[in-house]
Scaffold this motif. Sequence first.
Motif, mmCIF file in Angstrom:
data_model
loop_
_atom_site.group_PDB
_atom_site.id
_atom_site.type_symbol
_atom_site.label_atom_id
_atom_site.label_comp_id
_atom_site.label_asym_id
_atom_site.label_seq_id
_atom_site.Cartn_x
_atom_site.Cartn_y
_atom_site.Cartn_z
ATOM 1 N N LEU A 102 -11.017 4.823 5.052
ATOM 2 C CA LEU A 102 -11.984 3.976 4.641
ATOM 3 C C LEU A 102 -12.032 2.449 5.006
ATOM 4 O O LEU A 102 -11.072 1.900 4.484
ATOM 5 C CB LEU A 102 -12.361 4.038 2.979
ATOM 6 C CG LEU A 102 -12.807 5.566 2.543
ATOM 7 C CD1 LEU A 102 -12.734 5.503 1.079
ATOM 8 C CD2 LEU A 102 -14.117 6.090 3.071
ATOM 9 N N VAL A 103 -12.764 2.025 5.924
ATOM 10 C CA VAL A 103 -12.602 0.460 6.293
ATOM 11 C C VAL A 103 -13.772 -0.095 5.567
ATOM 12 O O VAL A 103 -14.817 -0.048 5.826
ATOM 13 C CB VAL A 103 -12.759 0.667 7.730
ATOM 14 C CG1 VAL A 103 -12.626 -0.885 8.445
ATOM 15 C CG2 VAL A 103 -11.584 1.518 8.648
ATOM 16 N N GLY A 161 -9.981 -4.424 -0.407
ATOM 17 C CA GLY A 161 -11.265 -3.507 -0.614
ATOM 18 C C GLY A 161 -11.284 -2.804 -1.703
ATOM 19 O O GLY A 161 -10.194 -2.340 -2.373
ATOM 20 N N ALA A 162 -12.537 -2.159 -2.062
ATOM 21 C CA ALA A 162 -12.831 -1.681 -3.152
ATOM 22 C C ALA A 162 -12.060 -0.119 -3.038
ATOM 23 O O ALA A 162 -12.147 0.545 -1.965
ATOM 24 C CB ALA A 162 -14.026 -1.057 -3.359
ATOM 25 N N PRO A 163 -11.550 0.322 -3.893
ATOM 26 C CA PRO A 163 -10.795 1.655 -3.924
ATOM 27 C C PRO A 163 -12.052 2.900 -3.478
ATOM 28 O O PRO A 163 -13.034 2.556 -3.870
ATOM 29 C CB PRO A 163 -10.302 2.074 -5.373
ATOM 30 C CG PRO A 163 -11.135 1.094 -6.307
ATOM 31 C CD PRO A 163 -11.359 -0.150 -5.341
ATOM 32 N N PRO A 164 -11.448 4.055 -3.118
ATOM 33 C CA PRO A 164 -12.477 5.116 -2.731
ATOM 34 C C PRO A 164 -13.336 5.446 -3.944
ATOM 35 O O PRO A 164 -12.788 5.773 -5.264
ATOM 36 C CB PRO A 164 -11.481 6.344 -2.308
ATOM 37 C CG PRO A 164 -10.301 5.573 -2.081
ATOM 38 C CD PRO A 164 -10.080 4.406 -2.843
ATOM 39 N N ALA A 165 -14.366 5.484 -3.963
ATOM 40 C CA ALA A 165 -15.301 6.092 -5.214
ATOM 41 C C ALA A 165 -15.210 7.568 -4.871
ATOM 42 O O ALA A 165 -14.733 8.061 -4.134
ATOM 43 C CB ALA A 165 -16.669 5.773 -4.971
ATOM 44 N N GLU A 182 -3.205 23.272 2.084
ATOM 45 C CA GLU A 182 -2.054 24.117 1.320
ATOM 46 C C GLU A 182 -1.347 23.162 0.414
ATOM 47 O O GLU A 182 -1.144 23.564 -0.884
ATOM 48 C CB GLU A 182 -0.924 24.590 2.229
ATOM 49 C CG GLU A 182 -1.482 25.473 3.362
ATOM 50 C CD GLU A 182 -0.212 25.912 4.107
ATOM 51 O OE1 GLU A 182 1.086 26.414 3.589
ATOM 52 O OE2 GLU A 182 -0.095 25.968 5.531
ATOM 53 N N VAL A 183 -1.453 21.865 0.536
ATOM 54 C CA VAL A 183 -0.641 21.038 -0.539
ATOM 55 C C VAL A 183 -1.783 19.566 -0.370
ATOM 56 O O VAL A 183 -1.947 19.177 0.695
ATOM 57 C CB VAL A 183 0.603 20.355 -0.102
ATOM 58 C CG1 VAL A 183 1.169 19.484 -1.291
ATOM 59 C CG2 VAL A 183 1.612 21.712 -0.185
ATOM 60 N N PHE A 184 -1.934 19.168 -1.610
ATOM 61 C CA PHE A 184 -2.640 17.928 -1.545
ATOM 62 C C PHE A 184 -1.552 17.157 -2.357
ATOM 63 O O PHE A 184 -0.878 17.022 -3.304
ATOM 64 C CB PHE A 184 -3.692 18.185 -2.632
ATOM 65 C CG PHE A 184 -4.524 16.659 -2.874
ATOM 66 C CD1 PHE A 184 -4.886 15.713 -1.985
ATOM 67 C CD2 PHE A 184 -4.458 16.215 -4.169
ATOM 68 C CE1 PHE A 184 -5.327 14.529 -2.695
ATOM 69 C CE2 PHE A 184 -4.726 14.951 -4.805
ATOM 70 C CZ PHE A 184 -5.320 14.080 -3.756
ATOM 71 N N HIS A 185 -1.195 15.906 -1.578
ATOM 72 C CA HIS A 185 -0.144 14.866 -2.093
ATOM 73 C C HIS A 185 -0.847 13.356 -2.383
ATOM 74 O O HIS A 185 -1.791 13.143 -1.230
ATOM 75 C CB HIS A 185 0.982 14.832 -0.965
ATOM 76 C CG HIS A 185 1.833 13.891 -1.182
ATOM 77 N ND1 HIS A 185 2.955 13.875 -2.390
ATOM 78 C CD2 HIS A 185 2.681 12.646 -0.729
ATOM 79 C CE1 HIS A 185 3.601 13.243 -2.676
ATOM 80 N NE2 HIS A 185 3.620 12.311 -1.436
ATOM 81 N N THR A 186 -0.383 12.797 -3.395
ATOM 82 C CA THR A 186 -1.076 11.615 -3.745
ATOM 83 C C THR A 186 -0.023 10.683 -4.408
ATOM 84 O O THR A 186 0.791 11.177 -5.314
ATOM 85 C CB THR A 186 -2.385 11.443 -4.762
ATOM 86 O OG1 THR A 186 -2.758 10.404 -4.795
ATOM 87 C CG2 THR A 186 -1.752 12.495 -5.732
ATOM 88 N N ASP A 187 -0.025 9.416 -4.168
ATOM 89 C CA ASP A 187 0.709 8.522 -5.176
ATOM 90 C C ASP A 187 -0.017 7.842 -6.213
ATOM 91 O O ASP A 187 0.478 7.239 -7.021
ATOM 92 C CB ASP A 187 1.105 7.355 -4.228
ATOM 93 C CG ASP A 187 0.078 6.782 -3.532
ATOM 94 O OD1 ASP A 187 -1.047 6.526 -3.803
ATOM 95 O OD2 ASP A 187 0.163 6.256 -2.108
ATOM 96 N N GLY A 188 -1.387 8.437 -6.385
ATOM 97 C CA GLY A 188 -1.869 7.850 -7.632
ATOM 98 C C GLY A 188 -2.484 6.576 -7.627
ATOM 99 O O GLY A 188 -2.937 5.993 -8.789
ATOM 100 N N LEU A 189 -2.403 5.880 -6.634
ATOM 101 C CA LEU A 189 -3.039 4.391 -6.397
ATOM 102 C C LEU A 189 -4.639 4.363 -6.664
ATOM 103 O O LEU A 189 -4.858 3.618 -7.764
ATOM 104 C CB LEU A 189 -2.773 4.054 -5.053
ATOM 105 C CG LEU A 189 -3.253 2.439 -4.811
ATOM 106 C CD1 LEU A 189 -2.332 1.486 -5.591
ATOM 107 C CD2 LEU A 189 -3.002 2.127 -3.399
ATOM 108 N N PHE A 190 -5.264 5.222 -6.550
ATOM 109 C CA PHE A 190 -6.671 5.288 -6.752
ATOM 110 C C PHE A 190 -6.947 6.028 -8.154
ATOM 111 O O PHE A 190 -7.236 7.279 -7.839
ATOM 112 C CB PHE A 190 -7.481 5.567 -5.371
ATOM 113 C CG PHE A 190 -7.139 4.618 -4.373
ATOM 114 C CD1 PHE A 190 -7.108 3.442 -4.324
ATOM 115 C CD2 PHE A 190 -6.493 5.385 -3.191
ATOM 116 C CE1 PHE A 190 -6.756 2.765 -2.989
ATOM 117 C CE2 PHE A 190 -6.388 4.721 -1.967
ATOM 118 C CZ PHE A 190 -6.434 3.379 -2.120
ATOM 119 N N GLY A 191 -6.775 5.637 -9.057
ATOM 120 C CA GLY A 191 -6.744 6.450 -10.355
ATOM 121 C C GLY A 191 -7.803 7.547 -10.450
ATOM 122 O O GLY A 191 -7.381 8.568 -10.513
#
Length: 298
Positions: free
Chosen positions: A87-88, A117-121, A134-143
């Motif tokens: 998202l830009v 910039g605003a986090p993803p809605a 197969e795998v969803f990976h996240t660092d949890g930045l956008f709660g």
Amino acid sequence: MTTFQVYGLGQCTLDYLGIVDSYPPVDAKCEFRDLTTQGGGPTATALVALRRWGVSCAFCGVVGDDAFGKTIVGSLVAEGVDASDVLVRSGAVSQFAFISAEASTGRRNIFYRKPSGAPPAIQEIPVRRIEGAEVFHTDGLFGEACLAAARAARKAGTVVSADAGSLREGMVELAGECDHFIASEVFARSFIGRDDPEGACEKLADICPGVVGVTLGAKGSVFLENGKLVRISAWPVEALDTTGCGDVFHAGYIYGLLKKWPLESRIDFASWAASRVSLSLGGRAGIPDPSKYNPRGK
């Protein structure tokens, strides 16, 4: 619709890195050398590693419409990571960091600017593409977005993996939606209020329905699976820079998941990959060739 083996949602940044002989006192001048520029961010770098290892990957994050943002996206595209969902944000600045690595110890200091910039809605998250991975990976930045994506992924049967670097808002709730929740030593200490990685694993296991672990840098890592504690030592190296080691550890762990390796093998490969990264400046320059890996004891 094109599907990917790993879909990542989280942080992406541009890192400027340099080496100093030792950290200076306040109000002193300090010469640095070997300046380099690399893309960074926990999830983004993990996907770059996985892509170099032959895994198809897609990434969603946030950048500004500035020069840094173009460079960040360009670095992912150049590696073969699908960045079409990035998202830009118009008029926003992208995340940027300057990292100084101390040559004598491998320690580093990170000076960073947050993205504006605003986090993803939630409605901006490409749920169908995440569900197809197969795998969803996240660092949890956008709660909120990461939690919603993890819930959708698990419901669809996609394996959910999280890199818990710090105890930010929403991370504990995210643990409850993960199949593999791997925390840093910093997260574990903040989570239970003391240095006790085994205790942190046990407490996390009360929340996470799958495998939990705590990475401890040079002290190795501790994992808990089905009530069994597993502790594996780090691969010994003379580290130049530890930037990105944790990111690539997660990539190595996910690589093992895709290969259907047992837990100990996943951890050992992840530890090896992270140790190789520390031999180079930056989180991506030292990503190793998996064919060079020889499991310990074999």
